[in-house]
Scaffold this active site. Structure first.
Site, PDB file in Angstrom:
ATOM      1  N   SER A  93      -1.092  22.860  16.232  1.00 37.39           N
ATOM      2  CA  SER A  93       0.297  23.219  16.528  1.00 37.39           C
ATOM      3  C   SER A  93       1.119  21.982  16.873  1.00 37.39           C
ATOM      4  O   SER A  93       2.352  22.020  16.833  1.00 37.39           O
ATOM      5  CB  SER A  93       0.353  24.227  17.673  1.00 37.39           C
ATOM      6  OG  SER A  93      -0.115  23.633  18.872  1.00 37.39           O
ATOM      7  N   HIS A  94       0.468  20.896  17.240  1.00 36.15           N
ATOM      8  CA  HIS A  94       1.174  19.646  17.542  1.00 36.15           C
ATOM      9  C   HIS A  94       0.734  18.524  16.600  1.00 36.15           C
ATOM     10  O   HIS A  94       0.835  17.352  16.945  1.00 36.15           O
ATOM     11  CB  HIS A  94       0.954  19.223  18.995  1.00 36.15           C
ATOM     12  CG  HIS A  94       1.675  20.095  19.977  1.00 36.15           C
ATOM     13  ND1 HIS A  94       1.124  21.230  20.496  1.00 36.15           N
ATOM     14  CD2 HIS A  94       2.924  20.002  20.508  1.00 36.15           C
ATOM     15  CE1 HIS A  94       1.992  21.802  21.327  1.00 36.15           C
ATOM     16  NE2 HIS A  94       3.084  21.089  21.346  1.00 36.15           N
TER      17      HIS A  94
ATOM     18  N   GLU B 197       2.486  30.551  19.863  1.00 41.67           N
ATOM     19  CA  GLU B 197       1.531  31.655  19.828  1.00 41.67           C
ATOM     20  C   GLU B 197       2.264  32.997  19.661  1.00 41.67           C
ATOM     21  O   GLU B 197       1.805  33.881  18.930  1.00 41.67           O
ATOM     22  CB  GLU B 197       0.731  31.646  21.142  1.00 41.67           C
ATOM     23  CG  GLU B 197      -0.601  32.347  21.104  1.00 41.67           C
ATOM     24  CD  GLU B 197      -1.565  31.749  20.105  1.00 41.67           C
ATOM     25  OE1 GLU B 197      -2.226  32.532  19.414  1.00 41.67           O
ATOM     26  OE2 GLU B 197      -1.634  30.497  19.988  1.00 41.67           O
TER      27      GLU B 197
END
Lengths: 339, 339
Positions: free
Chosen positions: B47-48, B188
């Site tokens: 996600s990063h 999320e």
């Protein structure tokens, strides 16, 4: 028969004084321990109020604390003051180091105070409220005894490892809060045992690592951190920065040091202080007012500011006396040696 | 058709470079943004990782970030370095200020770095890992956009407000972790919406303040903090010390500043660095080895050290290429302008 006993703050101080002197605590320590204990009772923190006199008296009677400790102030680095508490209770060492911490925070912008070799029996918020009252932002943390299992583990390793935070407010009491990184306070488990009540789920595991709501099984097993792996990571951080980083005991080492005496934890405290004026210069007042707008928006939507129940209790005791549980009062009178 | 695409770290850097240059980011920023993004992908923080290129490209295209920002280093106080990021992405400002922060921490014992007026799009751990790799202990925090309701409230006020911590280890990768003070990451919730899956209980409330497991209702309402009132207090602390204390935006102000562009948060970052040598002198090595004993006891009882999944992914990518989701890869190729 009365269930509770009304006493004034001055009467509480006098009672605390008699208990502590009778247990051999030196005069200069008595004065600072009293202030911490009475502040807790005044703020409605009954578990860290006059009840703590019983804990202090026990700790004194076991020899786990140096009764006439002579704290030493060490100017460790431009931004670090170290106070070696010489094995005594924390409050005197703390109050002795505070002026240098404040001076360093103002001169450097950020500074730390390290208390080592002290017995910490109190809540953590009193350690930093004076800093916010001086216009500084402050954090504090300390390990305790190893009662809490890490997330994913089964054995007690962390203390209840509280974190405290303080923020100065113009014309209002400082915003100050602390919280244990354990799911609940240790005393809460013991209270449930005494009352025969089951624990809430998520508070503890038994000695096999299985979740339990039985207080006896919990005390033989381990408490859990709040907030799962995140609370556990925070507890580990506190264990490190108020343990090895400052050259003092971890919670596990404190419990080993205790050697079954059931005295208060022995070790160190880390306090950080930051000066808004150093960060913000002439704009400090403006930016602190932006914080007030944030607080306002929290209150308007029905959320409670951390620490505000304490402040409400404090305000109530401006006029009303303290109300002490009769059984506690009788125990304290007995400990004070009065007939 | 392949579901994932293997690419080497160097290929990932080259792809990131093409995307960022095509969106007008200045060369010096490109170099530092790339390292942050590729480090995230390498460590398994998908996600990063490269996914953030899409976020960065969007932020660049909306004009919410200054493409050729010129960060300015201000020596604010003996223990504070301030880097005004001039409205640009955070990594260049961060890397420019780092040497002075390290020097100040070593000279003073404790020091802070304040990044202001920056767009922060990455995980927080890369901001402090370099400090631990230099032998320092470090903390960092930053607000984000107001997506999270305070405990007891109903309206989004806090950001996901992460806290990061780094601890140096001799002969091993530094222990570094970060966690959001929201119950889960914002992404999320969005992922659950895309997949039509219900949220877990305790993640979010709807716009009326009622608990919800509906991702749409949650996005229209507010996320919750982790750990109830304790997580909420921690989120408030971060909002204050990486907002008003450093003269920069709160999460609510960042969202207002965004004005519907859905760009990355705009504001500041606070980093604290502490030098174990200043605290411990000649005994630093001994006390750091006590920390190793603590880590050992955690691992032996089956607990995981925070950050160790990231380090495992990093080790795996020493030899194995990255594996990028095919759809993401295709999007990035399109963004890079390649045929």
């Amino acid at each position: 028969m009365l269930e509770s006993v009304p006493i004034t703050l001055d009467e509480a101080r006098a009672l605390a004084r008699r208990v502590l002197l009778r247990h051999g605590l030196a005069e200069d320590h008595v004065a600072s321990v009293i202030e911490t204990i009475v502040a807790g009772e005044r703020d409605g923190c009954t578990s860290h109020g006059l009840y703590r006199l019983i804990v202090c008296a026990h700790t004194l009677s076991t020899g786990a604390v140096a009764k006439a400790a002579k704290p030493e102030i060490i100017d460790l680095a431009p931004s670090i003051v170290h106070v070696d508490a010489d094995g005594g209770f924390a409050p005197l060492a703390h109050s002795m180091g505070l002026p240098l911490l404040i001076a360093k925070a103002r001169a450097q912008g950020v500074a730390a105070m390290v208390l080592t070799r002290c017995v910490h029996f109190a809540a953590l918020w009193p350690d930093i409220e004076p800093l916010a009252d001086e216009g500084l932002v402050a954090l504090a943390c300390t390990p305790s005894h190893a009662w809490v299992a890490p997330h994913g583990g089964t054995l007690p390793m962390f203390g209840t490892n509280p974190l405290a935070f303080a923020w100065p407010r113009q014309g209002r009491p400082s915003l100050v809060f602390d919280f244990a990184t354990s799911a609940v306070a240790r005393g809460e488990i013991e209270l449930h045992r005494r009352q025969g009540r089951p624990l809430a789920k998520g508070w503890a595991i038994d000695s096999q690592g299985a979740p339990t709501t039985d207080p006896e099984a919990a005390l033989a097993g381990a408490m859990l951190t709040f907030g799962g792996h995140k609370g556990s990571a925070l507890a580990l951080m506190i264990e490190l920065i108020a343990g090895p980083l400052i050259g003092d005991l971890t919670s596990r080492e404190s419990l080993i040091h205790d050697d079954g005496r059931k005295a208060s934890p022995f070790g160190g405290v880390l306090i950080l202080a930051m000066d808004p004026s150093a960060f913000l210069g002439d704009t400090a007042a403006f930016h602190l007012s932006r914080a007030e707008a944030l607080f306002q928006s929290l209150v308007e939507q029905g959320a409670r500011l951390p620490g505000d129940r304490r402040l409400a209790a404090r305000r109530a005791h401006d006029t009303a006396p303290l109300s002490i549980d009769r059984a506690l009062y009788d125990d304290l009178i007995a400990l004070s040696g009065d007939p």
